[in-house]
Design an enzyme around this catalytic site. Sequence first.
Site, short mmCIF file in Angstrom:
data_model
loop_
_atom_site.label_atom_id
_atom_site.label_comp_id
_atom_site.label_asym_id
_atom_site.label_seq_id
_atom_site.Cartn_x
_atom_site.Cartn_y
_atom_site.Cartn_z
N SER A 132 -2.96 0.44 0.47
CA SER A 132 -4.39 0.49 0.23
C SER A 132 -5.20 0.91 1.45
O SER A 132 -5.27 2.08 1.77
CB SER A 132 -4.85 -0.84 -0.33
OG SER A 132 -5.90 -0.66 -1.23
N ASP A 171 -4.21 13.84 7.17
CA ASP A 171 -4.85 15.03 6.59
C ASP A 171 -5.71 15.77 7.60
O ASP A 171 -5.86 17.00 7.52
CB ASP A 171 -5.71 14.64 5.38
CG ASP A 171 -4.89 14.41 4.12
OD1 ASP A 171 -3.65 14.46 4.22
OD2 ASP A 171 -5.48 14.18 3.05
N LYS A 185 -1.00 2.43 -3.50
CA LYS A 185 -2.07 1.79 -4.26
C LYS A 185 -3.36 2.56 -4.05
O LYS A 185 -4.02 2.42 -3.03
CB LYS A 185 -2.25 0.33 -3.83
CG LYS A 185 -1.11 -0.57 -4.24
CD LYS A 185 -1.00 -0.63 -5.74
CE LYS A 185 0.20 -1.46 -6.17
NZ LYS A 185 0.44 -1.40 -7.62
#
Length: 457
Positions: free
Chosen positions: A341, A352, A366
């Site tokens: 999470s 990224d 999650k």
Amino acid sequence: MAIKKRGLVLSATAVAVSTVAVAATGLHFYQGQVFLRSQSKEVAAEEGSLQPMAMLSLQSLFRQSPKELVDEVWQIIDRTYVDATFNQQDWKKIRTEYLSRSYKDSTEAYKAIREMLKKLGDPYTRFMDPQEFKNMQIDTSGELTGVGIQLAADEKTKKLTVIAPIEDSPAFAAGIQAKDIILKIDDKSTEGMDVNKAVTLIRGPVGTQVKLTVLRGDKQLEFNIKRARIEIHPVRASERTAPQGKVGYIRLVQFSANAPSEMQEAIKKFEKQQVAGYILDLRGNPGGLLYTSVDIARMWLPKGAIVSTKNRQGEQDREQANGRVLTNKPLVVLVDGGSASASEILSGALQDNGRATLVGTKTFGKGLVQSVRSVGRDCGLAVTIAKYFTPNGRDINKHGIDPDVVVQLTEAQRKDLSSNRDKVGTPEDPQFAKALEVLGQRIEASRQQSPQADRKS
């Protein structure tokens, strides 16, 4: 529209309770609930405004009819649930069915609500009775008592699964591991048991014991664990040495309210010591507060997106870096199956944006968003309302984030690190050793690209 900071909680497990451990699955928008911040003890209500606890309690007195509670829950699902098909169910017909029933008391209404929600096939959309909701509030306040387990209901098997034990907790010391399946609690089978019920059975007075029977692979194991008060210091920082120079090692165990200040303090200290790079250890970190993950990401990211969310209308909220980066030094992040999470939001944002190299194993996966609010008289309702995505638009739910460099631990290595915690974050920790190697390569590359800047650092 920016994601509201107040009342937003992110975490890994399917329920938030102090006695078992940390918080609930995915990204939690704590709006309209009784939400206690661990330090300021603020109470967040609808739309993030503040109302006294007494006012919320007074309002709840006007919602005493069991049938009204059933309809209140139905209405919230109807307005906000992420799946507009409601798991291919005729949701309006379901309302007619449950409102045509007679309910003698609240207990019958609670049972009916859980039965109704089960039709959605979503273990993370759940109803909490007053005690269960109180447990969640205690957990969010950061005052933990119990054995120290992050617990979830597996989406596919529905079995009670350990996300990760909290470091230095009774469960951790006893040898409980991530992915352990809890079969029995004090010899009571957990077959068909929801997480809230399991939490109620596991919790208890400090100093008492609970017996957990777990399945690990094909082996059945028993653990007798003494309950205790658990103090969580989210950031643990220490200096390490590499051939390229000093390295700042930061282990983040939970995204709690005080994690940003502790993280900031650690980074500033290491910058004064002129470390050459950093290793951020998120292994076994089940998540925590959303704004904490965003705040910490901003300490590492000079620019770029951090996280976005999408509801059933396709609308997106997005959080961005704000130019308040504390360091541009090379960074490696350690992750594993217990990184969930908020850990996945942070590591996904760093990956990224090309800010860090991820080392370890695939994360938990999650990526669901829940709204948690108060309903009826002191009850709570968590509803899956959206998904979150990494800056590149990756939906990591059920898949997780793949590290750039995969380093698997053998069962023997895992046991050795669990029983010898002083080895974690040292060359005797295979994943850390690889992270140190990768960081060294990044430091060298950085020096070649900007030798003058390196001499000034």
